[in-house]
Design a protein around this motif. Structure first.
Motif, PDB file in Angstrom:
ATOM      1  N   VAL A 113       4.484   5.141   7.888  1.00 17.81           N
ATOM      2  CA  VAL A 113       4.128   3.727   7.817  1.00 17.81           C
ATOM      3  C   VAL A 113       2.919   3.498   8.722  1.00 17.81           C
ATOM      4  O   VAL A 113       2.990   3.730   9.919  1.00 17.81           O
ATOM      5  N   GLU A 114       1.807   3.072   8.122  1.00 19.55           N
ATOM      6  CA  GLU A 114       0.567   2.846   8.875  1.00 19.55           C
ATOM      7  C   GLU A 114       0.168   1.380   8.792  1.00 19.55           C
ATOM      8  O   GLU A 114       0.113   0.812   7.708  1.00 19.55           O
TER       9      GLU A 114
ATOM     10  N   SER B 227     -14.438  -3.706  -4.130  1.00 18.22           N
ATOM     11  CA  SER B 227     -13.938  -2.385  -3.757  1.00 18.22           C
ATOM     12  C   SER B 227     -13.073  -2.405  -2.497  1.00 18.22           C
ATOM     13  O   SER B 227     -12.594  -1.367  -2.067  1.00 18.22           O
ATOM     14  N   ALA B 228     -12.849  -3.587  -1.914  1.00 24.59           N
ATOM     15  CA  ALA B 228     -12.027  -3.681  -0.706  1.00 24.59           C
ATOM     16  C   ALA B 228     -10.589  -3.272  -1.016  1.00 24.59           C
ATOM     17  O   ALA B 228     -10.154  -3.277  -2.168  1.00 24.59           O
ATOM     18  N   ALA B 229      -9.859  -2.927   0.016  1.00 19.08           N
ATOM     19  CA  ALA B 229      -8.454  -2.512  -0.145  1.00 19.08           C
ATOM     20  C   ALA B 229      -7.624  -3.644  -0.732  1.00 19.08           C
ATOM     21  O   ALA B 229      -7.944  -4.827  -0.572  1.00 19.08           O
ATOM     22  N   LYS B 230      -6.557  -3.270  -1.395  1.00 23.70           N
ATOM     23  CA  LYS B 230      -5.653  -4.271  -1.972  1.00 23.70           C
ATOM     24  C   LYS B 230      -5.175  -5.242  -0.898  1.00 23.70           C
ATOM     25  O   LYS B 230      -5.037  -6.433  -1.158  1.00 23.70           O
ATOM     26  N   THR B 231      -4.930  -4.746   0.308  1.00 24.68           N
ATOM     27  CA  THR B 231      -4.435  -5.630   1.369  1.00 24.68           C
ATOM     28  C   THR B 231      -5.415  -6.753   1.662  1.00 24.68           C
ATOM     29  O   THR B 231      -4.995  -7.879   1.947  1.00 24.68           O
ATOM     30  N   ALA B 232      -6.719  -6.486   1.593  1.00 23.67           N
ATOM     31  CA  ALA B 232      -7.711  -7.543   1.812  1.00 23.67           C
ATOM     32  C   ALA B 232      -7.609  -8.603   0.713  1.00 23.67           C
ATOM     33  O   ALA B 232      -7.696  -9.805   0.984  1.00 23.67           O
ATOM     34  N   TRP B 233      -7.395  -8.149  -0.507  1.00 26.45           N
ATOM     35  CA  TRP B 233      -7.251  -9.088  -1.623  1.00 26.45           C
ATOM     36  C   TRP B 233      -5.948  -9.872  -1.526  1.00 26.45           C
ATOM     37  O   TRP B 233      -5.911 -11.060  -1.844  1.00 26.45           O
TER      38      TRP B 233
ATOM     39  N   ASP C 100       4.480  -7.146   5.801  1.00 23.67           N
ATOM     40  CA  ASP C 100       5.703  -7.216   6.598  1.00 23.67           C
ATOM     41  C   ASP C 100       6.109  -8.673   6.676  1.00 23.67           C
ATOM     42  O   ASP C 100       5.385  -9.516   7.179  1.00 23.67           O
ATOM     43  N   GLY C 101       7.250  -8.964   6.156  1.00 20.97           N
ATOM     44  CA  GLY C 101       7.745 -10.332   6.142  1.00 20.97           C
ATOM     45  C   GLY C 101       8.284 -10.651   4.761  1.00 20.97           C
ATOM     46  O   GLY C 101       7.975  -9.989   3.777  1.00 20.97           O
ATOM     47  N   GLY C 102       9.099 -11.665   4.693  1.00 19.92           N
ATOM     48  CA  GLY C 102       9.642 -12.092   3.408  1.00 19.92           C
ATOM     49  C   GLY C 102      10.425 -10.995   2.720  1.00 19.92           C
ATOM     50  O   GLY C 102      11.268 -10.330   3.311  1.00 19.92           O
ATOM     51  N   THR C 103      10.093 -10.764   1.458  1.00 15.65           N
ATOM     52  CA  THR C 103      10.872  -9.851   0.623  1.00 15.65           C
ATOM     53  C   THR C 103      10.696  -8.380   0.979  1.00 15.65           C
ATOM     54  O   THR C 103      11.487  -7.552   0.560  1.00 15.65           O
TER      55      THR C 103
ATOM     56  N   PHE D 199      -0.056  -6.018   7.402  1.00 10.39           N
ATOM     57  CA  PHE D 199      -0.126  -5.246   6.170  1.00 10.39           C
ATOM     58  C   PHE D 199       0.030  -3.772   6.505  1.00 10.39           C
ATOM     59  O   PHE D 199      -0.483  -3.313   7.515  1.00 10.39           O
ATOM     60  N   TYR D 200       0.744  -3.046   5.630  1.00  4.77           N
ATOM     61  CA  TYR D 200       1.051  -1.646   5.878  1.00  4.77           C
ATOM     62  C   TYR D 200       0.806  -0.782   4.658  1.00  4.77           C
ATOM     63  O   TYR D 200       0.973  -1.218   3.526  1.00  4.77           O
ATOM     64  N   LYS D 201       0.445   0.468   4.932  1.00  2.33           N
ATOM     65  CA  LYS D 201       0.389   1.517   3.911  1.00  2.33           C
ATOM     66  C   LYS D 201       1.579   2.423   4.185  1.00  2.33           C
ATOM     67  O   LYS D 201       1.773   2.866   5.319  1.00  2.33           O
TER      68      LYS D 201
END
Length: 111
Positions: free
Chosen positions: A49-50, A72-78, A31-34, A3-5
């Motif tokens: 890119v982080e 409240s977790a980051a979107k990437t966790a969800w 990172d991957g797919g679309t 996952f990247y920001k």
């Protein structure tokens, strides 16, 4: 799956680049797919890119005590959680953090 920001050179940009949605110059993606092509484009064109899977991600609230990410977790966790529960990665990425949290909110209620 990583996952990247991504931060756009124009901090006010809201829109899409290579299928990745930006809001006020910031996007999160898998990172991957679309998103592979869009992520590679951003890297080549000077976007910041982080990786979010490193120590910074570990500082986010981990879960609500039942395995689900804290609201409240980051979107990437969800996104990770949703994909693990069978939601297609592209669908999870298009959803907001709050939409994903709401979708899985009732899972802890029946325990």
């Amino acid at each position: 799956m990583a996952f990247y920001k991504i931060t756009a050179p124009d901090r006010k940009y809201t829109g899409e680049v290579g299928g990745i949605g930006f809001y006020k110059g910031v996007a999160e993606c898998v990172d991957g797919g679309t998103h592979s092509a869009g992520l590679n484009y951003c890297r080549r064109k000077g976007y910041t890119v982080e990786a979010l899977d490193g120590p910074a991600a570990d500082q986010e609230p981990q879960d609500s005590g039942d395995g689900r990410p804290a609201k409240s977790a980051a979107k990437t966790a969800w996104v990770k959680y949703a994909v693990a529960r069978g939601v297609p990665a592209e669908e999870a990425e298009k959803s907001t953090r709050d939409q994903l949290a709401e979708r899985f909110a009732s899972e802890g209620d029946d325990q």
